[in-house]
Motif scaffolding. Structure first.
Motif, PDB file in Angstrom:
ATOM      1  N   ASP A   1      43.257  48.684  38.027  1.00 21.70           N
ATOM      2  CA  ASP A   1      44.135  47.571  38.399  1.00 21.70           C
ATOM      3  C   ASP A   1      44.025  46.383  37.455  1.00 21.70           C
TER       4      ASP A   1
ATOM      5  N   ASP B   1      52.507  49.290  43.539  1.00 23.76           N
ATOM      6  CA  ASP B   1      52.161  48.871  44.894  1.00 23.76           C
ATOM      7  C   ASP B   1      51.252  47.649  44.804  1.00 23.76           C
ATOM      8  N   PRO B   2      51.759  46.457  45.065  1.00 27.04           N
ATOM      9  CA  PRO B   2      50.930  45.255  44.918  1.00 27.04           C
ATOM     10  C   PRO B   2      49.825  45.151  45.954  1.00 27.04           C
ATOM     11  N   LYS B   3      49.909  45.955  47.017  1.00 21.46           N
ATOM     12  CA  LYS B   3      48.891  45.894  48.055  1.00 21.46           C
ATOM     13  C   LYS B   3      47.634  46.668  47.691  1.00 21.46           C
TER      14      LYS B   3
ATOM     15  N   PRO C   1      43.883  42.846  44.986  1.00 18.93           N
ATOM     16  CA  PRO C   1      44.308  41.506  44.549  1.00 18.93           C
ATOM     17  C   PRO C   1      44.725  41.470  43.084  1.00 18.93           C
TER      18      PRO C   1
ATOM     19  N   GLN D   1      48.221  42.746  42.854  1.00 14.04           N
ATOM     20  CA  GLN D   1      49.135  41.726  43.373  1.00 14.04           C
ATOM     21  C   GLN D   1      49.396  40.644  42.331  1.00 14.04           C
ATOM     22  N   ARG D   2      48.332  40.186  41.652  1.00 11.47           N
ATOM     23  CA  ARG D   2      48.496  39.143  40.640  1.00 11.47           C
ATOM     24  C   ARG D   2      49.369  39.642  39.487  1.00 11.47           C
TER      25      ARG D   2
ATOM     26  N   TRP E   1      51.627  42.046  39.568  1.00 16.51           N
ATOM     27  CA  TRP E   1      53.002  42.256  40.024  1.00 16.51           C
ATOM     28  C   TRP E   1      53.738  40.929  40.197  1.00 16.51           C
ATOM     29  N   ASP E   2      53.038  39.915  40.683  1.00 16.31           N
ATOM     30  CA  ASP E   2      53.665  38.601  40.828  1.00 16.31           C
ATOM     31  C   ASP E   2      54.097  38.057  39.464  1.00 16.31           C
TER      32      ASP E   2
END
Length: 559
Positions: free
Chosen positions: A146, A405-407, A410, A413-414, A416-417
């Motif tokens: 990730d 999958d951003p879930k 963390p 998620q960062r 993908w944002d």
């Protein structure tokens, strides 16, 4: 003497307040705790509990570096090995928020020292607990999947040194040998071939169809997910797997043997796709004279599974690229020490299906196939696009495939944002297109003139090669996980395909798309190279030779 109940309540209240994130943001409060936890004379149990509370508060306060320093001060005073290991592992979890945990080597060494002690006392279940806890951190997805870097890729032997130093870990893949030697293919009957995988058939369809159509092969196919799920629990029980590997005998191992031994005894050759849980289970079974082949794709190199395989029972390993082979051999000493023959065979792809006429305006469309993992790094492709549009705003980028999958974590998620922020800037102008998952990939690629590989790591990148076969001009990032090594993207692809930076990628694209003629010429050359090098008409013969045993391969110990 214990304190009266009111006094105990008051102490707990003070601790709650002074270990709260709000209080610990104060240098005075955190400094006081640092001094207290490093002071001599504090009992190990109390020091450990207080350090945990302070560390948790500092992490919630957004001060992970400070948390690590204070925990380190407390650790230097701890004498109990179990408490030290537990605290180190919690410190690793806190440090993980900021990158590769500096405490990871010490934590893994401490945890595995406990495993070795338990194993020496024949306390196998407790030894497994410690090994399991260690592997969860060593192969943590946030370290290797990730983020855009991986400590294992940077230095496989150094990063894994504490893991391999453990007697318990080495025992997991200790050679148990076999009762026979794999023999040649039969001449008086069809060769009996068992192909086995769990769930993911993406890279098997052509191979399976090829051997099913051969009159000199009798084919069976095994997927635990397709037999009603009866055997799936055996696949998903890492603790029982480890326990059996450490003892050599267990009820769990008997259930595996009752399932797989008849399949192995029937077959002349077993091909297990993916060096994951199913490969481990097959290596728990004595193959006798059956020849065992395992294919490793990519993710397995960053996972625990190859470290559980008994390679004395694997005759041949197939990799899809030289650089994955080299990294895996460096990371898995049991493979390096075995007599297993190593082969590099590219993925099975029907590249002829991609030869379709290009639309004229495809010249200015970049394509990226696959964005569902951080490792695909589509933001690099967007950076390339920005450089191109500074010269000519006709360039655009089409992103194919399922979203990340951003879930997952963390970190995901960062990433993908940040990616969505990039897209929000460019999509309204038509500079970025997001077709998503498409059923007809060859049809979609008729509108793509340049195919990108923006990844930080790839084993082979089928999407890129399929794009090249379609006549799109390939532009390949020198995958950072392997860049600068003896084998990498630069040894897999032609030199002019590979670039180091988005700026260099943009210069290549501007040059080859300067005219329709130059673009089509470059695309035709790429298509010819892709089909000649990796087309199924060539690759199928490589599989024939390995399955039949007519190719020698490279002994892993010679790497």
């Amino acid at each position: 003497m214990s304190l009266p109940r009111p006094a105990r309540r008051a102490v707990r209240a003070v601790l709650r307040v002074t270990t709260s994130p709000a209080a610990l943001r104060s240098p005075v409060v955190s400094g006081a705790w640092s001094a207290a936890l490093a002071a001599p004379g504090v009992p190990d149990g109390a020091r450990s509990r207080l350090a945990d509370a302070v560390q948790a508060g500092l992490v919630r306060a957004g001060r992970p570096e400070r948390a690590a320093r204070i925990s380190g001060a407390a650790l230097r005073r701890l004498r109990d090995p179990r408490l030290r290991a537990e605290m180190l592992m919690r410190q690793v979890a806190a440090e993980l928020e900021s990158g590769t945990p500096p405490s990871l080597p010490a934590a893994i060494a401490a945890e595995l020292a406990l495993a070795d002690q338990r194993l020496a006392r024949r306390e196998v279940a407790k030894a497994v607990d410690h090994v399991h806890a260690a592997q969860r951190q060593v192969f943590h997805r946030r370290l290797h999947f990730d983020r855009l870097t991986s400590p294992l890729a940077d230095d496989p032997q150094g990063f894994l040194a504490p893991w391999h130093a453990s007697a318990a870990v080495r025992a997991l893949s200790a050679p148990r040998g076999r009762s026979g030697v794999a023999g040649p293919a039969p001449t008086d009957r069809p060769l009996r071939l068992l192909i086995a995988t769990y769930g993911n058939h993406n890279f098997l369809d052509l191979i399976r169809r090829h051997f099913a159509e051969r009159s000199d092969v009798e084919l069976r196919f095994l997927d635990p997910g397709e037999d009603g799920g009866t055997h799936v629990p055996l696949m998903n029980n890492l603790r029982h797997m480890m326990s059996h590997l450490l003892t050599g005998s267990s009820a769990y191992g008997k259930r595996v043997a009752d399932w797989l031994q008849p399949e192995v005894d029937w077959a002349d050759v077993v091909l297990v796709d993916w060096c994951a849980a199913l490969a481990v289970l097959f290596s728990m079974v004595d193959p006798g004279s059956t020849r065992m082949i395992v294919r490793l794709h990519s993710f397995e190199t960053w996972a625990v599974w190859p470290h559980l395989v008994d390679f004395s029972r694997v005759d041949d390993m197939i990799f899809v690229s030289d650089h994955l082979r080299d990294l895996t051999v460096a990371a898995v000493p049991a493979l390096a020490a075995a007599d297993t023959r190593l082969h590099v065979i590219s993925n099975a792809m029907d590249l002829g299906a991609y030869a379709r006429p290009k639309e004229p305006d495809a010249r200015f469309t970049l394509g990226l196939v696959g964005i569902k993992a951080v490792a695909k790094d589509p933001r690099w492709a967007i950076d390339v696009l920005r450089h191109l549009r500074a010269h000519d705003d006709r360039y655009r980028l089409a992103l194919f495939g399922r979203d990340l999958d951003p879930k997952a974590s963390p970190d995901a998620q960062r990433y993908w944002d940040a990616f969505l922020a990039d897209v929000a800037e460019l999509e309204p102008t038509g500079a970025v297109l997001r077709p998503g998952q498409v059923d007809d990939v060859p049809g979609a690629l008729t509108g793509v003139g340049v195919i990108l590989s923006s990844s930080v790591r790839e084993s082979f990148h089928c999407g890129l090669v399929e794009g090249a076969a379609s006549g799109a001009v390939p532009v390949v990032r020198d995958w950072p996980f392997f860049a600068g090594r003896p084998t990498s993207a630069r040894t897999l692809f032609p030199a002019d395909w590979v670039v180091d930076t988005p700026e260099e990628a943009a210069r290549r694209i501007l040059a080859v798309t300067a005219s329709e003629e130059s673009w089509r010429t470059a695309g035709d050359q790429a298509a010819a190279h892709a089909v000649a090098s990796w087309g199924w008409q060539r690759v199928r013969h490589d599989f024939d030779r390995v399955v039949s045993g007519s190719v020698v391969g490279t002994p892993s110990g010679d790497r």
